[in-house]
Write a protein that holds these residues in place. Structure first.
Motif, PDB file in Angstrom:
ATOM      1  N   ASN A 162       0.821  -1.213   0.000  1.00  0.00           N
ATOM      2  CA  ASN A 162       0.000   0.000   0.000  1.00  0.00           C
ATOM      3  C   ASN A 162       0.851   1.258   0.000  1.00  0.00           C
ATOM      4  OD1 ASN A 162      -2.621  -1.119  -0.115  1.00  0.00           O
ATOM      5  ND2 ASN A 162      -2.499  -1.629   2.044  1.00  0.00           N
ATOM      6  N   VAL A 163       2.018   1.187   0.628  1.00  0.00           N
ATOM      7  CA  VAL A 163       2.942   2.324   0.617  1.00  0.00           C
ATOM      8  C   VAL A 163       3.579   2.458  -0.759  1.00  0.00           C
ATOM      9  CG1 VAL A 163       5.164   3.171   1.500  1.00  0.00           C
ATOM     10  CG2 VAL A 163       3.436   2.335   3.084  1.00  0.00           C
ATOM     11  N   ALA A 164       4.029   1.339  -1.308  1.00  0.00           N
ATOM     12  CA  ALA A 164       4.757   1.370  -2.579  1.00  0.00           C
ATOM     13  C   ALA A 164       3.841   1.517  -3.787  1.00  0.00           C
ATOM     14  CB  ALA A 164       5.580   0.080  -2.729  1.00  0.00           C
ATOM     15  N   GLY A 165       2.616   1.061  -3.663  1.00  0.00           N
ATOM     16  CA  GLY A 165       1.692   1.090  -4.797  1.00  0.00           C
ATOM     17  C   GLY A 165       0.650   2.179  -4.650  1.00  0.00           C
ATOM     18  N   ASP A 166      -0.517   1.901  -5.186  1.00  0.00           N
ATOM     19  CA  ASP A 166      -1.616   2.872  -5.150  1.00  0.00           C
ATOM     20  C   ASP A 166      -2.639   2.457  -4.099  1.00  0.00           C
ATOM     21  OD1 ASP A 166      -3.205   5.026  -5.728  1.00  0.00           O
ATOM     22  OD2 ASP A 166      -3.961   4.224  -7.626  1.00  0.00           O
ATOM     23  N   GLY A 167      -2.176   2.358  -2.859  1.00  0.00           N
ATOM     24  CA  GLY A 167      -3.038   1.926  -1.770  1.00  0.00           C
ATOM     25  C   GLY A 167      -4.235   2.813  -1.545  1.00  0.00           C
ATOM     26  N   ALA A 168      -4.083   4.100  -1.765  1.00  0.00           N
ATOM     27  CA  ALA A 168      -5.194   5.019  -1.527  1.00  0.00           C
ATOM     28  C   ALA A 168      -6.382   4.675  -2.425  1.00  0.00           C
ATOM     29  CB  ALA A 168      -4.748   6.458  -1.757  1.00  0.00           C
ATOM     30  N   SER A 169      -6.133   4.463  -3.689  1.00  0.00           N
ATOM     31  CA  SER A 169      -7.225   4.111  -4.604  1.00  0.00           C
ATOM     32  C   SER A 169      -7.873   2.800  -4.203  1.00  0.00           C
ATOM     33  CB  SER A 169      -6.716   4.019  -6.043  1.00  0.00           C
ATOM     34  OG  SER A 169      -6.347   5.295  -6.509  1.00  0.00           O
ATOM     35  N   THR A 170      -7.074   1.836  -3.799  1.00  0.00           N
ATOM     36  CA  THR A 170      -7.622   0.544  -3.378  1.00  0.00           C
ATOM     37  C   THR A 170      -8.516   0.714  -2.164  1.00  0.00           C
ATOM     38  OG1 THR A 170      -5.704  -0.629  -4.228  1.00  0.00           O
ATOM     39  CG2 THR A 170      -7.019  -1.782  -2.582  1.00  0.00           C
ATOM     40  N   PHE A 171      -8.031   1.433  -1.155  1.00  0.00           N
ATOM     41  CA  PHE A 171      -8.843   1.628   0.047  1.00  0.00           C
ATOM     42  C   PHE A 171     -10.142   2.357  -0.278  1.00  0.00           C
ATOM     43  CE2 PHE A 171      -4.848   1.096   2.589  1.00  0.00           C
ATOM     44  CZ  PHE A 171      -5.271  -0.049   3.234  1.00  0.00           C
ATOM     45  N   PHE A 172     -10.067   3.359  -1.132  1.00  0.00           N
ATOM     46  CA  PHE A 172     -11.254   4.134  -1.469  1.00  0.00           C
ATOM     47  C   PHE A 172     -12.222   3.330  -2.334  1.00  0.00           C
ATOM     48  CE2 PHE A 172     -13.452   7.177  -4.304  1.00  0.00           C
ATOM     49  CZ  PHE A 172     -14.208   7.827  -3.336  1.00  0.00           C
ATOM     50  N   GLN A 173     -11.737   2.792  -3.441  1.00  0.00           N
ATOM     51  CA  GLN A 173     -12.609   2.126  -4.408  1.00  0.00           C
ATOM     52  C   GLN A 173     -13.127   0.777  -3.913  1.00  0.00           C
ATOM     53  OE1 GLN A 173     -10.172   2.018  -7.916  1.00  0.00           O
ATOM     54  NE2 GLN A 173     -10.398   4.212  -8.282  1.00  0.00           N
ATOM     55  N   THR A 174     -12.293   0.020  -3.236  1.00  0.00           N
ATOM     56  CA  THR A 174     -12.688  -1.324  -2.828  1.00  0.00           C
ATOM     57  C   THR A 174     -13.382  -1.348  -1.475  1.00  0.00           C
ATOM     58  OG1 THR A 174     -10.783  -2.177  -4.055  1.00  0.00           O
ATOM     59  CG2 THR A 174     -11.845  -3.695  -2.517  1.00  0.00           C
ATOM     60  N   ASP A 180      -7.759  13.081   5.729  1.00  0.00           N
ATOM     61  CA  ASP A 180      -8.470  12.524   4.580  1.00  0.00           C
ATOM     62  C   ASP A 180      -7.529  11.715   3.700  1.00  0.00           C
ATOM     63  OD1 ASP A 180     -10.817  13.731   5.385  1.00  0.00           O
ATOM     64  OD2 ASP A 180     -10.577  15.466   4.070  1.00  0.00           O
ATOM     65  N   LEU A 181      -8.084  10.705   3.077  1.00  0.00           N
ATOM     66  CA  LEU A 181      -7.333   9.879   2.145  1.00  0.00           C
ATOM     67  C   LEU A 181      -6.950  10.718   0.932  1.00  0.00           C
ATOM     68  CD1 LEU A 181      -6.531   6.855   1.726  1.00  0.00           C
ATOM     69  CD2 LEU A 181      -8.643   6.621   0.427  1.00  0.00           C
ATOM     70  N   ILE A 182      -5.713  10.590   0.497  1.00  0.00           N
ATOM     71  CA  ILE A 182      -5.237  11.319  -0.679  1.00  0.00           C
ATOM     72  C   ILE A 182      -5.324  10.371  -1.871  1.00  0.00           C
ATOM     73  CG2 ILE A 182      -3.308  12.531  -1.746  1.00  0.00           C
ATOM     74  CD1 ILE A 182      -2.211  12.960   1.144  1.00  0.00           C
ATOM     75  N   VAL A 183      -6.382  10.532  -2.647  1.00  0.00           N
ATOM     76  CA  VAL A 183      -6.572   9.695  -3.827  1.00  0.00           C
ATOM     77  C   VAL A 183      -6.112  10.494  -5.026  1.00  0.00           C
ATOM     78  CG1 VAL A 183      -8.213   8.383  -5.233  1.00  0.00           C
ATOM     79  CG2 VAL A 183      -8.515   8.516  -2.755  1.00  0.00           C
ATOM     80  N   LYS A 184      -5.104   9.973  -5.685  1.00  0.00           N
ATOM     81  CA  LYS A 184      -4.560  10.659  -6.852  1.00  0.00           C
ATOM     82  C   LYS A 184      -5.466  10.403  -8.045  1.00  0.00           C
ATOM     83  CE  LYS A 184      -0.001  10.000  -4.994  1.00  0.00           C
ATOM     84  NZ  LYS A 184       0.974   8.981  -4.812  1.00  0.00           N
ATOM     85  N   PRO A 185      -5.735  11.441  -8.820  1.00  0.00           N
ATOM     86  CA  PRO A 185      -6.577  11.213  -9.998  1.00  0.00           C
ATOM     87  C   PRO A 185      -5.862  10.301 -10.988  1.00  0.00           C
ATOM     88  CG  PRO A 185      -5.699  13.443  -9.986  1.00  0.00           C
ATOM     89  CD  PRO A 185      -5.283  12.797  -8.692  1.00  0.00           C
ATOM     90  N   LYS A 186      -6.668   9.462 -11.632  1.00  0.00           N
ATOM     91  CA  LYS A 186      -6.086   8.577 -12.642  1.00  0.00           C
ATOM     92  C   LYS A 186      -5.705   9.408 -13.850  1.00  0.00           C
ATOM     93  CE  LYS A 186      -8.165   4.374 -11.249  1.00  0.00           C
ATOM     94  NZ  LYS A 186      -7.838   3.048 -11.509  1.00  0.00           N
ATOM     95  N   THR A 187      -4.551   9.084 -14.408  1.00  0.00           N
ATOM     96  CA  THR A 187      -4.103   9.787 -15.607  1.00  0.00           C
ATOM     97  C   THR A 187      -4.183   8.844 -16.780  1.00  0.00           C
ATOM     98  OG1 THR A 187      -1.828   9.140 -15.153  1.00  0.00           O
ATOM     99  CG2 THR A 187      -2.537  11.295 -14.314  1.00  0.00           C
TER     100      THR A 187
END
Length: 173
Positions: free
Chosen positions: A96-108, A160-167
């Motif tokens: 989760n640190v190395a990858g896109d953990g924020a998106s996973t936590f939010f979306q899943t 708040d969770l920092i979810v980076k926008p998908k590019t």
């Protein structure tokens, strides 16, 4: 696992640790890698039942040495087997640190802030400390990984969770 065993538990058999590392996820070749984050008791029981069936199938199909090794790992009697199972619990916060953990936590999982995640992580930490009391240093490493995960994934002021926008990685043709 080998580094942690060498650093904190030199009495563990390094060769056995390495072998358990190689075999421990083999049942997931059949069941798939089922996420356990905030899993319900019913879903955990279903996952465990599916893995038990997978282990039985694999033990019949694998060569004798590997079949026995998988059996030893699943029994969770040997300290090396227990150590590898606990070290495997370091991987989710690390990825989760190395990858896109924020998106996973939010979306899943619908996690939007630090408090929501802290509650689940605290419960899991207590469970692991009760189940594997013999490896306090591994728990400390996991705690540090979770702290780093929180630092990376959450706004330090709002929580708040920092979810980076998908590019869009596609280039114009």
């Amino acid at each position: 696992a080998l580094h942690l065993a060498d650093a904190f538990y030199p009495d563990l058999d390094q060769a056995k640790v390495a072998q358990f590392c190689l075999i421990h996820d083999t049942p997931e070749a059949i069941t798939g890698d089922v996420p356990t984050f905030n899993i319900s008791q019913a879903d955990r029981e279903a996952k465990e039942a599916a893995e038990t069936i997978a282990v039985e199938k694999l033990r019949k199909e694998l060569p004798k040495y590997w079949s026995n090794l998988l059996g030893e790992y699943e029994e969770q009697v040997l300290p090396e087997a227990r150590f590898v199972r606990l070290v495997d619990k370091l991987m989710p916060p690390l990825t989760n640190v190395a990858g896109d953990g924020a998106s996973t936590f939010f979306q899943t999982y619908g996690i939007t802030n630090r408090d929501m995640l802290t509650d689940v992580r605290t419960r899991r930490s207590v469970e692991l400390r009760i189940e594997y009391p013999e490896f306090p240093e591994v728990h400390e490493v996991r705690d540090e990984l979770v702290k780093e995960m929180h630092r990376v994934l959450f706004d330090p002021i709002t929580g708040d969770l920092i979810v980076k926008p998908k590019t869009d990685t596609k280039k114009d043709e």
